[in-house]
Each structure stands twice: as C-alpha cells, then as structure tokens.
Design a protein around this motif. Sequence first.
Motif, mmCIF file in Angstrom:
data_model
loop_
_atom_site.group_PDB
_atom_site.id
_atom_site.type_symbol
_atom_site.label_atom_id
_atom_site.label_comp_id
_atom_site.label_asym_id
_atom_site.label_seq_id
_atom_site.Cartn_x
_atom_site.Cartn_y
_atom_site.Cartn_z
ATOM 1 N N LEU A 15 4.029 5.770 2.477
ATOM 2 C CA LEU A 15 4.192 7.220 2.676
ATOM 3 C C LEU A 15 4.286 7.558 4.165
ATOM 4 O O LEU A 15 5.223 8.233 4.603
ATOM 5 C CB LEU A 15 3.009 7.944 2.028
ATOM 6 C CG LEU A 15 3.008 9.482 2.053
ATOM 7 C CD1 LEU A 15 2.227 10.014 0.864
ATOM 8 C CD2 LEU A 15 2.391 10.018 3.349
ATOM 9 N N VAL A 16 3.334 7.071 4.936
ATOM 10 C CA VAL A 16 3.291 7.405 6.363
ATOM 11 C C VAL A 16 4.501 6.850 7.104
ATOM 12 O O VAL A 16 5.070 7.504 7.989
ATOM 13 C CB VAL A 16 1.979 6.877 6.989
ATOM 14 C CG1 VAL A 16 2.000 7.061 8.512
ATOM 15 C CG2 VAL A 16 0.780 7.590 6.395
ATOM 16 N N LYS A 17 4.916 5.646 6.717
ATOM 17 C CA LYS A 17 6.022 4.975 7.395
ATOM 18 C C LYS A 17 7.390 5.334 6.813
ATOM 19 O O LYS A 17 8.416 4.888 7.326
ATOM 20 C CB LYS A 17 5.836 3.449 7.303
ATOM 21 C CG LYS A 17 4.604 2.924 8.027
ATOM 22 C CD LYS A 17 4.813 2.892 9.522
ATOM 23 C CE LYS A 17 3.688 2.134 10.212
ATOM 24 N NZ LYS A 17 3.914 2.030 11.682
ATOM 25 N N ASN A 18 7.390 6.127 5.748
ATOM 26 C CA ASN A 18 8.650 6.507 5.097
ATOM 27 C C ASN A 18 9.463 5.295 4.641
ATOM 28 O O ASN A 18 10.686 5.277 4.742
ATOM 29 C CB ASN A 18 9.502 7.409 6.007
ATOM 30 C CG ASN A 18 9.069 8.863 5.939
ATOM 31 O OD1 ASN A 18 9.575 9.641 5.141
ATOM 32 N ND2 ASN A 18 8.100 9.208 6.763
ATOM 33 N N PRO A 75 0.824 -1.219 0.000
ATOM 34 C CA PRO A 75 0.000 0.000 0.000
ATOM 35 C C PRO A 75 0.858 1.270 0.000
ATOM 36 O O PRO A 75 1.675 1.472 0.900
ATOM 37 C CB PRO A 75 -0.816 -0.115 1.287
ATOM 38 C CG PRO A 75 -0.776 -1.574 1.642
ATOM 39 C CD PRO A 75 0.556 -2.056 1.175
ATOM 40 N N ALA A 76 0.664 2.107 -0.996
ATOM 41 C CA ALA A 76 1.466 3.325 -1.117
ATOM 42 C C ALA A 76 1.205 4.286 0.035
ATOM 43 O O ALA A 76 2.109 5.023 0.450
ATOM 44 C CB ALA A 76 1.182 4.003 -2.458
ATOM 45 N N ASN A 77 -0.040 4.294 0.553
ATOM 46 C CA ASN A 77 -0.344 5.220 1.645
ATOM 47 C C ASN A 77 0.419 4.857 2.918
ATOM 48 O O ASN A 77 0.884 5.730 3.650
ATOM 49 C CB ASN A 77 -1.855 5.266 1.907
ATOM 50 C CG ASN A 77 -2.439 3.917 2.277
ATOM 51 O OD1 ASN A 77 -2.005 2.892 1.763
ATOM 52 N ND2 ASN A 77 -3.419 3.916 3.169
ATOM 53 N N ILE A 78 0.572 3.546 3.160
ATOM 54 C CA ILE A 78 1.332 3.122 4.339
ATOM 55 C C ILE A 78 2.813 3.388 4.134
ATOM 56 O O ILE A 78 3.521 3.819 5.053
ATOM 57 C CB ILE A 78 1.073 1.630 4.642
ATOM 58 C CG1 ILE A 78 -0.408 1.411 4.953
ATOM 59 C CG2 ILE A 78 1.942 1.161 5.805
ATOM 60 C CD1 ILE A 78 -0.779 -0.029 5.223
#
Length: 346
Positions: A265-268, A260-263
């Motif tokens: 992003l959040v997790k760097n 998941p790209a959103n995770i």
Amino acid sequence: MEALVCRKLGDPTIPISQNSAITVSTVQPIPELNSPTSIRVRVKSTSLNYANYLQILGKYQEKFALPFIPGSDFSGVVDSVGNEVTKFKIGDRVCSFISLGSFAQFLVCDQNDLFLVPDGCDLVSAGALPVAFGTSHVGLVHRAQLSPGQVLLVLGAAGGVGLAAVQIGKVCGAIVIAVARGAEKVESLKSLGVDHVVDLTNGSVIESVKEFLKVRKLKGVDVLYDPVGGKLTKESMKLLNWGAHILVIGFASGEVPVIPANIALVKNWTIHGLYWGSYKMHRPPVLEESLKELLSWLARGLISIKVSHIYSLSEANLAFSAIKDRKVIGKVMIAFDDHKTVKSKL
C-alpha cells in the motif's frame, strides 16, 4: 503409439518400471481426428516444465484423473487434417500447447490452436517456446508493461522461464539484473547480454544489486520477476522502487512468500499473480498474440532457446531428475524419432 503415462501419483525421477509412477506405454491408440477442423500432429519434441513434475507428484494446483499423459508444449509435423482445415496442410511444421498429453508420438488439436513454425527455426527449440517464453512474455509485456530503461530483476534466471524473462527484458529495452547460483549459470547469463548477474553462492542479493544500481545511478528495481518464492522474494522486495510491479510466477523454492499488504500500500506496488495456462480459458487472444510475436522474434534472432538436456521418452525419469536436482540451464526436452540424448549441451 508410444506415450508416457502417469498411472499413479509419485516421484517421476525413479527408474521407469511397471511399478513406478510413470511408465512408457506402446499400446496407446493413435488419436483420431475429432472434428472437421482438427489436425493430428506427429510430435517431434515436447518440453518438460516444473509444473509437469508437480503434476505427477500430485502437488500441482490442478488435479487430473488417473491415468493421464502429461506434457503441454510441443512441436511437430502435421500428419492428418480434417476436411474443413484451411490454415495448415500435411507436412507443415507446427508448435503449440495443450493442457495434457504432449508426451506422446501423436496428438490431436484444432487448427486454431496451432502455430506455424517459421522457416529456419529448429523444431526442438520451437517445442520449448510456448510455456516458458509465453509465461514470461505475458507477464512482462502484457501484465507489467515493461518499458525501455526500466530495471528488471529476474530470480531463478537460469531456469526455463528465467532465461526467457531475461531475453524478453532485453528485447523490451530494460536494464536486466539476473539472479542464479553457480559459475556455469552466471557465465551463460552473461553471454545473453545481461547487465548484471548475481551469483547466490557469493552472498547477499541486496548488496550486489545495490552496488550495481549505485554505479549506474539508478534508484531501484521497477519489475520483479519471481518464479522462486521463499526467502529470496522477501530479500528482493527491499530493492523495489515506489510503484514497482511484482510478478508471482511460481515457487520453485517450495515456499510460498508473504508479501506484506501494508508495504504494498505505502509503496504503491502492483502484485500480479500469473497462471499462464488459465489464459487459454479466460483470454485466448492474448496467448495467440503473444506466441505469434515470440515466433517472430525467434525467426529474427531476437531471442534464442537454450536447450540444456534432450532425452528420449524412455529416459523421462532422467529428464525429471535434471529438473529436480537443478542441473538445468534453460530447457529440458523429450524428443521423438531421430533424437540423440544430449546432457549439459551448453
């Protein structure tokens, strides 16, 4: 010259015959030197990789015109040299890799593409080194920049690239967690000094790894080495630290995972797609540096090659079956000349 030829796409595990996908040809011409700096090598051993299995099935990312001789990494002895060759002489022990063609008694390549096998290194082992250890070394050292004290999680750890990743992780000073299936594979990994081994037959990866991390007072996984894909990738992502690196090596499970790209992003997270063979075209100096360091490590005993099975060319279908059926701990090799068939050597 004897060579294994893929004449049509199909299952390479069925018995070899004139109607099978692969056949043993004894009428292949011995290749001639094609430039002043070219070298002909008499092949001692060549490695089977999962990619070779997919190539013959027609399921690999690259397609090859039929007929073709499969095989990539190899070892052997210099048989003939061009008149401008300066780096090698007849009789030198060498290893390297090519795009296609190593399942043959002879092959030709340029002197700049060969590597001298250090004294004391077994030629069969050297033939297993380039692709499996090269993939893991470029991935962990050049891409993820694995450093001492980081936590490395290796999926499919008993396979060729997995065992390589485990050993390279230890050389780099990482805390290595290995995931495999079955008691024999677990014991083999423990013998390499792995810090923690998860046996998939005993339950969840998450629970086992979390307990280990808790005992060692560690936050999570810094680098995920993944040649498996599928559900195991999804499960392993729950263990990753902020800023972790994910190395996408392959999909032995047959299922391409969704990250998941959103995770990310959040997790760097940093996600590295690694197609090792493409470095030959785009970053050849990286491959040269990597293989030279690996051969140095092999000579010094920092890494070792686990050869699970050795077959003759006429037994190639059995070699592919060992890979398909996941009977392998380490590498499967095809050996020429004075080989003796070895099965489950470990």
